[in-house]
Design a protein around this motif. Structure first.
Motif, short mmCIF file in Angstrom:
data_model
loop_
_atom_site.label_atom_id
_atom_site.label_comp_id
_atom_site.label_asym_id
_atom_site.label_seq_id
_atom_site.Cartn_x
_atom_site.Cartn_y
_atom_site.Cartn_z
N SER A 31 2.96 -0.65 0.74
CA SER A 31 3.51 -0.90 2.00
C SER A 31 2.76 -0.70 3.25
CB SER A 31 4.84 -0.42 2.31
OG SER A 31 5.12 -0.85 3.70
N LEU A 32 2.31 0.64 3.08
CA LEU A 32 1.18 0.96 4.03
C LEU A 32 0.07 0.18 4.14
CD1 LEU A 32 0.53 3.15 6.21
CD2 LEU A 32 -0.38 4.48 4.55
N ILE A 33 -0.59 -0.15 2.82
CA ILE A 33 -1.76 -1.17 2.72
C ILE A 33 -1.58 -2.33 3.76
CG2 ILE A 33 -3.07 -2.37 1.10
CD1 ILE A 33 -2.96 0.21 -0.60
N CYS A 34 -0.50 -2.89 3.15
CA CYS A 34 -0.04 -4.45 3.75
C CYS A 34 0.31 -4.15 5.29
CB CYS A 34 1.24 -4.89 3.11
SG CYS A 34 1.05 -5.29 1.57
N TYR A 35 0.78 -3.15 5.72
CA TYR A 35 1.18 -3.02 7.22
C TYR A 35 -0.27 -2.65 7.76
CZ TYR A 35 6.03 -2.20 7.65
OH TYR A 35 7.44 -2.38 7.50
N GLN A 36 -1.30 -2.06 7.37
CA GLN A 36 -2.68 -1.85 7.84
C GLN A 36 -3.64 -3.23 7.91
OE1 GLN A 36 -3.99 0.97 5.22
NE2 GLN A 36 -3.55 2.95 6.59
N GLU A 37 -3.19 -4.09 6.51
CA GLU A 37 -4.01 -5.21 6.89
C GLU A 37 -3.28 -6.58 7.69
OE1 GLU A 37 -3.86 -6.68 2.80
OE2 GLU A 37 -5.17 -5.20 2.12
N GLY A 38 -2.10 -6.38 7.93
CA GLY A 38 -1.33 -7.17 8.78
C GLY A 38 -1.55 -6.85 10.04
N ILE A 39 -1.52 -5.48 10.45
CA ILE A 39 -1.92 -5.05 11.85
C ILE A 39 -3.39 -5.50 12.12
CG2 ILE A 39 -2.48 -2.89 13.37
CD1 ILE A 39 -0.14 -1.82 11.73
N ASP A 40 -4.41 -5.32 11.27
CA ASP A 40 -5.64 -5.85 11.69
C ASP A 40 -5.70 -7.55 11.95
OD1 ASP A 40 -6.74 -3.36 11.36
OD2 ASP A 40 -7.38 -3.59 9.34
N LEU A 41 -4.83 -8.14 11.14
CA LEU A 41 -5.02 -9.66 11.31
C LEU A 41 -4.38 -9.93 12.79
CD1 LEU A 41 -3.98 -10.73 7.99
CD2 LEU A 41 -6.07 -11.22 9.05
#
Length: 166
Positions: free
Chosen positions: A24-34
């Motif tokens: 989940s943390l990895i997805c949050y980080q990627e989503g925030i970057d986008l």
């Protein structure tokens, strides 16, 4: 790019709900970057404020998840997957497992359904040697594997549990 961010963040929320915090943390980080890239490209001030608010809320949740991940690591509940490509080199057992091995480790469980060939047995033996020689105070190593049986021309598998106390 907004759709990509939404899809990744939706996945982050799903993983978060399922208590799969590291993923989940990895997805949050990627989503925030986008979303940050979307924010940079946006001219409308109302949309900018909306994106800033969303980014802030996702960042707050990601910070909370980071704390959960640290707690899981401290409790020894951390799961990590390492992908090693075929014919790769430089992946010793010591290098792969050193962060998990310390003097508190006294028992190890290995689940490998495919230990059948001589080279596989040697690899398991090398792994056991690393455990015994390392900083661990190893008392027991368990191996859960399987063997193939032929019954009426149909191949089946059954499990075997082998434990060795040191």
């Amino acid at each position: 790019m907004e759709d990509s961010a939404a899809a990744v963040l939706k996945r982050a929320v799903e993983l978060d709900s399922a208590s799969r915090f590291q993923e989940s943390l990895i997805c949050y980080q990627e989503g925030i970057d986008l979303l940050l890239n979307v924010l940079k490209a946006t001219k409308d001030e109302k949309k900018k404020a909306y994106y800033r608010n969303k980014i802030s809320s996702y960042m707050n949740r990601a910070e909370g998840i980071k704390k959960c991940v640290v707690k899981e690591k401290e409790d020894g509940k951390c799961h990590k997957q390492i992908k090693i490509e075929e014919n790769s080199k430089g992946f010793s057992y010591e290098k792969l497992f050193q962060e998990y091995l310390n003097e508190t480790v006294t028992e190890v469980w290995v689940e490998d359904p495919y230990i059948r060939q001589t080279h596989q047995l040697y690899n398991f033996l090398r792994f056991c040697e690393m455990l015994v020689k390392g900083p661990c105070r190893m008392k027991t190593i368990h191996l859960l594997t399987s063997h193939e049986e032929e019954m009426s021309g149909i191949r089946g598998k059954s499990s075997s549990d082998v434990s060795t106390s040191l």
